[in-house]
Each structure stands twice: as structure tokens, then as C-alpha cells.
Design a protein around this motif. Structure first.
Motif, short mmCIF file in Angstrom:
data_model
loop_
_atom_site.label_atom_id
_atom_site.label_comp_id
_atom_site.label_asym_id
_atom_site.label_seq_id
_atom_site.Cartn_x
_atom_site.Cartn_y
_atom_site.Cartn_z
N LEU A 160 0.52 -1.09 0.03
CA LEU A 160 -0.53 -0.05 -0.14
C LEU A 160 0.31 0.93 0.04
O LEU A 160 2.33 0.89 0.33
N GLN A 161 0.24 1.88 -0.85
CA GLN A 161 1.02 3.89 -0.38
C GLN A 161 0.03 4.86 -0.05
O GLN A 161 -1.45 4.62 -0.33
N THR A 162 0.25 5.76 0.66
CA THR A 162 -0.63 6.82 0.52
C THR A 162 -0.92 7.69 -0.59
O THR A 162 0.16 7.43 -1.55
N LYS A 163 -2.15 8.47 -0.94
CA LYS A 163 -2.52 9.14 -1.98
C LYS A 163 -1.65 10.01 -2.19
O LYS A 163 -0.59 10.66 -1.15
N PRO A 164 -1.05 10.35 -3.47
CA PRO A 164 -0.36 11.42 -3.72
C PRO A 164 -0.28 12.76 -3.91
O PRO A 164 -0.25 13.99 -3.92
N TRP A 165 -1.85 13.43 -3.30
CA TRP A 165 -2.41 14.05 -2.93
C TRP A 165 -2.15 14.57 -1.36
O TRP A 165 -2.05 15.78 -0.74
N VAL A 166 -2.12 13.74 -0.80
CA VAL A 166 -1.57 14.14 0.58
C VAL A 166 -0.28 14.52 0.92
O VAL A 166 0.89 13.71 0.81
N LYS A 167 -0.31 15.88 2.00
CA LYS A 167 0.49 15.96 3.21
C LYS A 167 0.83 15.40 4.12
O LYS A 167 0.57 15.55 5.17
N THR A 168 1.68 14.60 3.69
CA THR A 168 1.92 13.72 5.28
C THR A 168 3.17 14.00 5.81
O THR A 168 4.17 14.58 5.23
N SER A 169 2.85 14.04 7.67
CA SER A 169 4.33 14.37 8.17
C SER A 169 4.11 13.91 9.87
O SER A 169 3.57 13.32 10.37
N LEU A 170 5.18 14.01 10.03
CA LEU A 170 5.57 13.17 11.28
C LEU A 170 6.02 14.36 11.93
O LEU A 170 7.66 14.29 11.57
N ALA A 171 5.97 15.52 13.62
CA ALA A 171 6.95 15.65 14.14
C ALA A 171 6.32 15.31 16.01
O ALA A 171 4.91 15.72 16.63
N PRO A 172 7.46 14.60 15.93
CA PRO A 172 7.30 14.37 17.38
C PRO A 172 7.43 14.87 18.66
O PRO A 172 7.94 15.77 18.77
N GLY A 173 6.74 14.77 19.28
CA GLY A 173 6.96 16.08 20.83
C GLY A 173 8.11 15.82 21.02
O GLY A 173 8.79 16.96 22.47
N SER A 174 9.00 14.76 20.99
CA SER A 174 10.91 14.69 21.85
C SER A 174 11.58 13.99 20.55
O SER A 174 11.32 13.30 20.11
N LYS A 175 13.27 14.25 21.91
CA LYS A 175 13.80 13.19 19.72
C LYS A 175 14.13 12.30 20.39
O LYS A 175 14.06 11.21 19.58
N VAL A 176 13.03 11.72 21.61
CA VAL A 176 13.35 10.48 22.04
C VAL A 176 12.91 9.24 20.76
O VAL A 176 12.73 8.35 20.63
N VAL A 177 10.86 10.22 20.74
CA VAL A 177 10.39 9.27 20.41
C VAL A 177 11.60 9.00 18.56
O VAL A 177 11.60 8.11 17.95
N THR A 178 12.46 9.54 17.78
CA THR A 178 13.19 9.03 16.89
C THR A 178 13.93 8.10 17.37
O THR A 178 14.08 6.91 16.27
N ASP A 179 14.52 8.45 18.73
CA ASP A 179 15.54 6.24 18.96
C ASP A 179 14.45 5.96 19.36
O ASP A 179 14.71 4.58 18.57
N TYR A 180 13.20 5.86 19.85
CA TYR A 180 12.75 4.75 19.52
C TYR A 180 12.14 4.34 18.44
O TYR A 180 12.31 2.84 17.80
N LEU A 181 11.64 4.97 17.32
CA LEU A 181 11.57 4.71 16.23
C LEU A 181 12.04 3.74 15.79
O LEU A 181 12.20 3.53 13.71
N MET A 182 13.73 4.60 15.16
CA MET A 182 14.86 4.64 15.04
C MET A 182 15.08 2.62 15.19
O MET A 182 15.70 1.72 14.75
N ALA A 183 15.19 2.74 16.80
CA ALA A 183 15.79 1.59 17.60
C ALA A 183 14.95 0.16 16.86
O ALA A 183 15.80 -1.01 16.68
N SER A 184 13.13 0.92 16.49
CA SER A 184 12.51 -0.99 16.01
C SER A 184 12.15 -0.56 15.26
O SER A 184 12.27 -2.16 14.68
N GLY A 185 13.07 0.16 14.12
CA GLY A 185 13.32 -0.52 12.32
C GLY A 185 11.71 0.55 11.61
O GLY A 185 11.72 0.23 10.60
N LEU A 186 10.54 0.79 12.98
CA LEU A 186 9.94 1.27 12.49
C LEU A 186 9.73 2.75 11.74
O LEU A 186 9.12 2.70 10.51
#
Length: 891
Positions: free
Chosen positions: A455-481
């Protein structure tokens, strides 16, 4: 009151504290019955009792509350600290800088103007989603942020150097409430006074309405206007009536597949129905034990959406577990547990329930997946009804034809077409959910399964991820997600409040052009807490709040005209239909990745040097000096005009003669409608002012980023593109009719014209005037446009307080009288005459309406200057003038 002062030994240290047990022995026999949030207030009063601002009667009034469960008694509450975000923090520092100048003009010492309690400012509101959907988005957005905000960041760094007791957390660190939760808060605060170490409950006020998130960590805190926060910074207590406390009893457990977001949208709906404005909410019941600290923080975060002052959770094992997870010192954790148990603040399963003013109950097993929209957080829609609900809103709310969903429209240069209902913004953003690893990991898992299915997102959708903390990036990266989120376009765009506060950035030009050329009802889905009209994007009419995994699902579906329970999201690699249930992770899967990939080490590492910032922050050059050297050409930071009359006398009476109505407004007018927020339109008064000064449209930035310049902000007040002024039916946006000329013009231009003519102004409103964020500019702009009084059916708490803080009189109709029963059309002249010779709290005024045909009608209105302290602020022309005069007169 020294007789209540006791010692508590924890580890190697001895702490002095004010004992609630001693107070109970001295006659306050109801203490054990009190909600824990009121015990925190009671301790605050005990510690500050001085016979003047806090008296023994105030202390007794909280004890008596346990019998009456409500009170009209006014108290002075002294929070331990203040937190600011940069949108509201910049004007606060501007005002402090201007107060230093005003102190010099009074012949006083500018060094008297310093925060007297600890103040932390977190720069989190300035990053905009210009770049998205690629690996460079974060770096590019940060680069633009620093370019655009150089003047503001220079100024804030000057403040950090110049003011004592003031720290700034640099950009790119995280959202204020997340930083507060993960690092700043201690649950039990300590302070050394004359060599004696005191311990007391950590309490705070903040210039962001979602300061309440910290209640999830058992820290009593709520949002106040910037004006009130500045006064708290300068040692003024927060005056308040002892609140009613609504108990929210949680039972049962969430079913499989249900998120904390679904739970909080149910809580918002239930408490809005119950009515909790100006009240505390305190959560209790067996369900508390199954909620993680992050789930509690999610529920506490949305107190402004359910209308309460706070949403408090008591201290228990979940509190101390979280403190340990996030790397707090062991001596802090030991103190929290020992102090809470000693003071009766610890929650134990055998405890009797406290008494409450009223109780609302929710069995969490009844919660279903849901979204909220299309205009308000409290408008919950079960996910199974989302498609039909959107169809109904399209015709009934937005006025489209019954067959509006049938048609498709070209998009220039693209191989897809646009329709009404298309989701053009899908954003995982805002403090509500980015405190919560379970929903963020769920978003990552749904992305993984979607990608694996093809599956893919639709081409007209503006997608974004703005976490509340750098720790979020750490665990999303560590988990491979994070890899899978990236493949769906949910790349990191920044750490901060983005889409939820209108920092969505522009849509792709071709998409925007198609929306506007065809008047499409485009939609957004975001994991935030605010979805008011005109807030998310000027191109988007319908906005829905949803959990992070649902945001991902809607980005794949690409439309709100979609049934997540029944319709296929697309085909897998073998051509089979894929439904949401096929990619939705189980609760067990989510908990496994949370347990496996989140560690205390992540928090310790990220917060080790939190105030130093990256190389970009270190390179910011800030001026020195105890007073600020204002740049008259700056379009970001300007010397405000609020203190020009500081040498004048006090306001001893209030009367308005023959005022014109600047705007006639309906129910639920939010501070978003009033205060400048989001994009600056080129043809708006603020846009014209910037253009005249040579600022190009692409450099306009947002209103929020320019809150340090009153010239911009007063032009943007009442300029929201969705505000509806009943004086000009059928017209949307910040317009009014200038009655003498009969001309339609912007509200700002009309206000200036009335000012030239010497005509005072009033605003007339409906119910719940001023709901939403604690925007001090909603009051400051009202003041600068020459408005003397705002007359409504009811006010939301923070905005009422802010109006008083700026010397604007809030008045309320009596006995069911409304603008409609009075048949007002805005052409009338309004006069206000006090009943009684002296200004007093809650005094009444005669409101005389003179119509165009010269007939008159007289009704009574009541002042919502509720307390003696508020009256003192009003008499001084505002809270800051009051503080300034007091500091100048002190020795």
C-alpha cells in the motif's frame, strides 16, 4: 505558619515541609476527604499564609469545601514555576524588556524586573512544515526556521543572558509539554531558603493551554494567558475561586485495538456534556491502574478541550516508574514517594474515594474507535459512522449540494484528480499523542504492515511526522519502524507543534490551485487536539482529530468519504483487497515493541545538555545589556505601547458613552477567531503593513512567529478567515461595517477609523466566548483596537482573565438576555453606566441600547471582574502596570 513546619528525612537529606497532618490536628478535620488536587492547593496556602494575601480563613475555606463541595471563596495561589512556549514566550519577554524601560522612566531600578520564580521557555512553535515526504525535510525546515526567526532567537538569547531565573530550551528539542513531562517536572519541588531545604508539591502555570498535560504526572498545572504568566513570573499570585472538583471515575479496560486517543475523545465528549468550565477534573477509580503514565498524560493534555482548568491524576507507582524510566535521580524519586505518602497525596488501592462536587463515570471497555470533527474537538464521531457523518457535514455544515461527492476535478500537471472530501493533510503531530509511545509505535506498525502489503499514501496527501521529543526518533529508529513511516511519506519534519497550531506550511501548488479553483471541501486528519475552523490550513475546511495509526490509515485511503470498517484500502501484491483490520496491530504487538525498544538511557542522553542546543543555536549572536536595544526597523520585535500611560493615575470608575459595535459575534468564538494565528494573507492589514516595509510574501512567516511586534498583531486581531460577523450576514472573514459611512472594511481598519473619530468600541458575543488556546494577543489586540468592553452570554476562563489583564471590561448578559433577544444588528450605539458609585467585583451596569431610529432599551449586565485582585489589575489599566507600580514602590 511555622507551627505546621516539620522535617522529613529521605536518604542523606532532611527536608522542611508544611504538614497536612499537623493542619488536621489543628482543626482541619476534613483533609482526608479532599480530592488530592485540593490538598495541593491547601498545602500551597499553608506554606504562603502571611495574614494578608493568604489568611487562615483561606486555609479553612478549603477544609470547609469538603462539606459544601463548592465555594465562592477567593484564594491566592503561588505556583512553583512557570513554563512558556516561544509564540507566547516572546511577547512575555518583550513585555519584561519594556517593563525595564518603563521602570527607568519612573526613575526606578530596571534590575527589579526579573522572574522571581523559575521560568523555562521551550522554543517549539516556530518550525513550519515547508518540506515533507523526504529524508532532507527535517534539516531544510530547521534551516528555514533559523533564517526566518533570527531576530526572535537573538532576542530570546538576550533574555536568557539578561534575566535571572530564566532558561531557554533551544529549537529542535521537543514540544514544551513533552519536555516538561520528560525533564523539567520533579513532582515534588525543592528550594533552599536561608540554608533551609524545603520540599513541596511541584506546581506550574504555562502560557500554553495544554500545560495541563503535566497533570498526568501528578503536577498541578494549567494554562494561563501570557499576561497572567508574566505576573506569576514577577511574584504575583494567581487569584482564583476555590474550584468545584469533578471526579471522573474510570473502570474497566480498553478493548483490543482501542487507543488512548479514542479514550480521550470519549472523555472530552462526556465532560463537555457534563460542563466543567472553571472546574478541576480529578481522575479516580480502578481503571487508573491499567493506564500507563503516557495514557494519563494524553487524558490530562486535553483538559482545555473538555473545558476544565486541569485534569489531575494522583501520585502512585506509575508516577515513580515513569520518573525512573525518564532518567530522574533516585533521590528525587525517593523524595516523591516519601513526601506523597507523608502528606496523603499517594494513591493506594485501599483508600476511600475523595468527595467530589459531582462524578462522571466511564467504563473503558465501552470505548470504540473514533475521530472528532469537522470543527471542534468535542464533536466525537464513531469511526463506523465517520463516512456518513462527513457526508452530512458536507451539506449541512459546509453548504455543498447533495451530489457534491460525485464530481472529480483536474489537477494541473498531475495524473490524479481531486474530489470533495479528499484528505490533503495527514499529520502525526502535537503534544496530545506524541507523549505516548503506544500510539506512535502503533503508527509505525501499521506503516510496516501497509508497506509489506504494497500500500501507498495517496499523491495529494501532505504527510508529516513532528514528534514531541527526540526520544521518539530514538525508539522509532531502534525498532526499525521509522523506515516504514518514511516509505509512506511520514518523514521527520521537525520537533515541535506544527500542523496542530497552523504551522502546516503550504500545500503543493497544484493541489492548492485545484482546491481553490473548484471550491473543494478538502479535509485534514491530524493526531492533535485542535481542529477549529481556519486553523490547520487556509485550503482546508473540514478537520478531524484521530490517533496516529488512524492518521496513517487515512493517508492511505486519501478521503474522508471512506468507511474504514468496510472498504478496501487498496490491493496487496497478489491483487487481494486489504482492509484496515488486516494492517491494524494488536495490543500485544504494540506493548512488545514498547517494552523492547524504549529505555531510560535514551532520555538521559537526550536531556544531558538540553540547554546548550545544536551548532545553529550556539551560533546565534545575542546583544548584552540590562535593557534591550530595540531596532525600530524590526518587523518581529517592537517596543510595545502598553506602558505609555504608566505615569497616569488609577481608573476609579468605568463608564462608556455612545460606543459603536465593532463586531457582533455568535457562540463558541475561539481565541483562534480573535487572535492572529496561522498564515498572514497578503491582502490583509498585516500583509499590507509587511509589504510596505519590503517584506516578500514568502518571508511573511506566521502570526505566531511575529507576536513580538504589536503592529502586526493588532492588525491581525479578528482577522481569521472563518470568523463570522453578524453585522455583515453571508460574509466570512475579519470584516465589519463602519456604521457612519456604511462601508464594509476590515475590522482593524474600522477600529482605526473609529479611533480617529473618537468613538469608543464594544464587542458583542454569544456563549463560550474565548474558548481555545490561552492566546494573550486575543486580549492585547482587543485593547489596541480601542475596545472598552466585551459583552457576552458567557466567557471561557483564560480569555476573561486576559481581558482584565489588559484593562478591557468583560461583561455578561443577565437572565437569558442575548444579542438575539435584543435584536441587535450592529448599527446600535451602546452606553454603559455603573450601578453604584465605586468599582467592585461582579458589579452591575446599565446597558443602554440606542437604535438607528433613536428608540432606546435598557438592560442590566454584570461585570466578570470576579475578584478583588482582578479589580486592582483593572484599576491599574492592566496586570503588568499593577506589578510595575508595586515593584517601583517596593524597597
Amino acid at each position: 505558619m511555622s507551627k505546621f513546619k516539620k522535617s522529613l528525612n529521605v536518604g542523606q537529606k532532611s527536608y522542611s515541609y508544611f504538614s497536612l497532618n499537623e493542619a488536621k490536628a489543628a482543626g482541619l478535620g476534613n483533609i482526608d476527604k479532599l480530592p488530592r488536587s485540593l490538598k495541593v492547593l491547601l498545602e500551597n496556602l499553608l506554606r504562603h499564609e502571611n495574614g494578608t494575601t493568604v489568611t487562615w480563613d483561606d486555609v479553612k475555606a478549603i477544609n470547609e469545601w469538603a462539606e459544601t463541595r463548592k465555594s465562592n471563596h477567593e484564594i491566592a495561589y503561588n505556583p512553583a514555576r512557570v513554563v512558556l512556549q516561544d509564540f507566547t514566550g516572546v511577547p512575555a519577554v518583550v513585555d519584561l524588556a519594556a517593563m525595564r524601560d518603563a521602570m527607568v522612566s519612573l526613575g526606578g531600578d530596571p534590575q527589579k524586573i526579573n522572574p522571581l520564580v523559575p521560568v523555562d521557555l521551550v522554543i517549539d512553535h516556530s518550525v513550519m512544515v515547508e518540506h515533507f515526504g523526504n529524508k532532507d525535510a527535517f534539516e531544510k525546515n530547521v534551516e528555514i526556521e533559523y533564517e526566518r526567526n533570527a531576530e526572535r532567537y537573538n532576542f530570546l538569547k538576550w533574555g536568557q543572558k539578561s534575566f535571572k531565573n530564566f532558561r531557554a530550551v533551544p529549537p529542535g528539542t521537543g514540544i514544551i509539554h513533552q519536555v516538561n513531562l520528560e525533564y523539567l517536572a520533579d513532582v515534588v519541588w525543592t528550594n533552599e531558603v536561608n540554608g533551609e531545604l524545603f520540599a513541596y508539591p511541584d506546581t506550574c502555570v504555562g502560557t500554553d493551554s495544554h500545560t495541563t498535560m503535566i497533570n498526568g504526572l501528578s503536577v498541578l498545572g494549567w494554562g494561563v494567558g501570557g499576561i497572567e504568566a508574566e505576573a506569576a513570573m514577577l511574584g504575583q499570585p494567581v487569584t482564583m475561586l476555590i474550584p468545584e472538583v469533578v471526579g471522573f471515575k474510570l473502570t474497566g479496560e480498553l478493548k483490543e485495538g482501542i487507543t488512548a486517543t479514542d479514550l480521550v475523545l470519549n472523555v472530552v465528549e462526556a465532560l463537555r456534556k457534563h460542563g466543567v468550565v472553571d472546574k478541576f477534573v480529578e481522575f479516580f477509580g480502578p481503571g487508573l491502574k491499567v493506564l500507563s503514565l503516557a495514557d494519563r498524560a494524553t487524558l490530562a493534555n486535553m483538559a482545555p478541550e473538555y473545558g476544565a482548568t486541569c485534569g489531575f491524576f494522583p501520585i502512585d507507582e506509575k508516577t515513580t516508574e515513569y520518573l525512573r524510566l525518564t532518567g530522574r535521580k533516585e533521590e528525587t524519586i525517593a523524595l516523591v514517594e516519601a513526601y506523597a505518602k507523608e502528606q496523603g497525596l499517594w494513591l493506594s488501592t485501599e483508600d476511600a474515594d475523595p468527595v467530589f462536587s459531582s462524578i462522571v463515570e466511564l467504563d473503558m471497555s465501552t470505548v470504540e474507535p473514533c475521530v472528532s470533527g469537522p470543527k471542534r474537538p468535542q464533536d466525537k464521531v464513531q469511526l463506523r459512522n465517520a463516512k456518513s457523518s462527513f457526508k452530512e457535514a458536507l451539506t449541512k455544515t459546509f453548504g455543498y449540494s447533495e451530489d457534491a461527492l460525485r464530481f472529480e476535478y483536474e489537477v494541473e500537471g498531475k495524473d490524479f484528480k481531486m474530489k470533495n472530501g479528499n484528505v490533503v493533510v495527514a499529520a502525526i503531530t502535537s503534544c496530545t499523542n506524541t507523549s505516548n509511545p503506544s500510539v506512535l509505535m502503533a503508527a509505525g506498525l501499521i506503516a510496516k504492515k501497509a508497506v509489506e502489503k504494497g500500500l501507498q499514501t495517496k499523491p495529494w496527501v501532505k504527510t508529516s511526522l513532528a514528534p514531541g521529543s527526540k526520544v521518539v526518533t530514538d525508539y522509532l529508529m531502534a525498532s526499525g519502524l521509522q523506515t516504514y513511516l518514511d516509505q509512506l511519506g511520514f518523514n521527520l519534519v521537525g520537533y515541535g507543534c506544527t500542523t496542530c497550531i497552523g504551522n502546516t506550511g503550504p500545500l503543493p501548488p497544484a493541489v492548492s490551485k485545484s482546491i481553490n479553483a473548484n471550491n473543494l471541501c478538502a479535509t485534514s486528519v491530524l493526531s492533535g487536539n485542535r481542529n477549529f475552523e481556519g486553523r490547520i490550513s487556509p485550503d482546508v475546511k473540514a478537520n478531524y482529530l484521530a490517533s496516529p495509526p488512524l492518521v496513517v490509515a487515512y493517508a492511505i485511503a486519501g478521503t474522508m468519504d471512506f468507511d474504514m470498517n468496510k472498504e478496501s484500502l487498496g490491493k496487496d501484491k497478489d491483487g487481494n483487497d486489504v482492509f484496515m483490520k488486516d494492517i491494524w496491530p494488536s495490543n500485544d504487538e504494540i506493548q512488545k515493541v514498547v517494552a523492547q525498544f524504549i529505555s531510560g538511557k535514551m532520555y538521559e542522553t537526550r536531556y544531558a545538555n538540553v540547554f546548550e542546543g545544536d551548532e545553529k543555536w550556539k551560533a546565534v549572536n545575542a546583544p548584552d545589556g540590562e535593557t534591550y536595544k530595540w531596532d525600530k526597523d524590526s518587523t518581529y520585535i517592537a517596543h510595545p505601547t502598553f506602558f505609555e500611560n504608566i505615569k497616569d493615575g488609577l481608573v476609579e470608575s468605568f463608564e462608556v458613552k455612545n460606543a459603536s459595535i465593532l463586531a457582533l459575534l455568535g457562540d463558541s468564538v475561539t481565541t483562534d477567531h480573535i487572535s492572529p494565528a496561522g498564515n498572514i494573507k497578503i491582502d490583509s492589514p498585516a500583509g499590507k503593513w509587511l509589504t510596505e516595509r519590503g517584506v516578500a510574501k514568502q518571508d511573511f512567516n506566521s502570526y505566531g512567529s511575529r507576536r513580538g511586534n504589536h503592529n502586526i498583531m493588532m492588525r491581525g486581531t479578528f482577522a481569521n478567515i472563518r470568523i463570522k460577523n453578524e453585522m455583515i450576514p453571508g460574509v466570512e472573514g475579519g470584516y465589519t461595517k463602519h456604521i457612519p459611512s456604511g462601508q464594509q472594511m476590515s475590522i482593524y481598519d474600522a477600529a482605526m477609523k473609529y479611533k480617529e473619530e473618537g468613538t469608543p468600541l464594544v464587542i458583542i458575543g454569544g456563549k463560550e466566548y474565548g474558548t481555545g488556546s490561552s492566546r494573550d494577543w486575543a486580549a492585547k489586540g482587543t485593547n489596541l483596537q480601542g475596545v472598552k468592553a466585551v459583552i457576552t452570554e458567557s466567557f471561557e476562563r483564560i480569555h476573561r482573565s486576559n481581558l482584565i489583564g489588559m484593562g478591557v471590561m468583560p461583561l455578561q448578559f443577565l437572565n437569558g438576555v442575548t444579542r438575539k433577544t435584543l435584536n441587535l444588528d450592529g448599527s446600535e450605539k451602546i452606553s454603559l453606566t455603573p450601578i453604584g458609585s465605586e468599582l467592585a467585583p461582579k458589579m452591575q451596569f446599565e446597558l443602554t441600547i440606542t437604535r438607528a431610529d433613536k428608540t432606546t432599551e435598557v438592560v442590566r449586565v454584570i461585570s466578570r471582574v470576579d475578584t478583588v485582585d482582578e479589580l486592582n489589575y483593572f484599576k491599574n489599566g492592566g496586570i503588568l502596570q499593577y506589578v510595575l507600580r508595586n515593584l517601583n514602590n517596593s524597597h
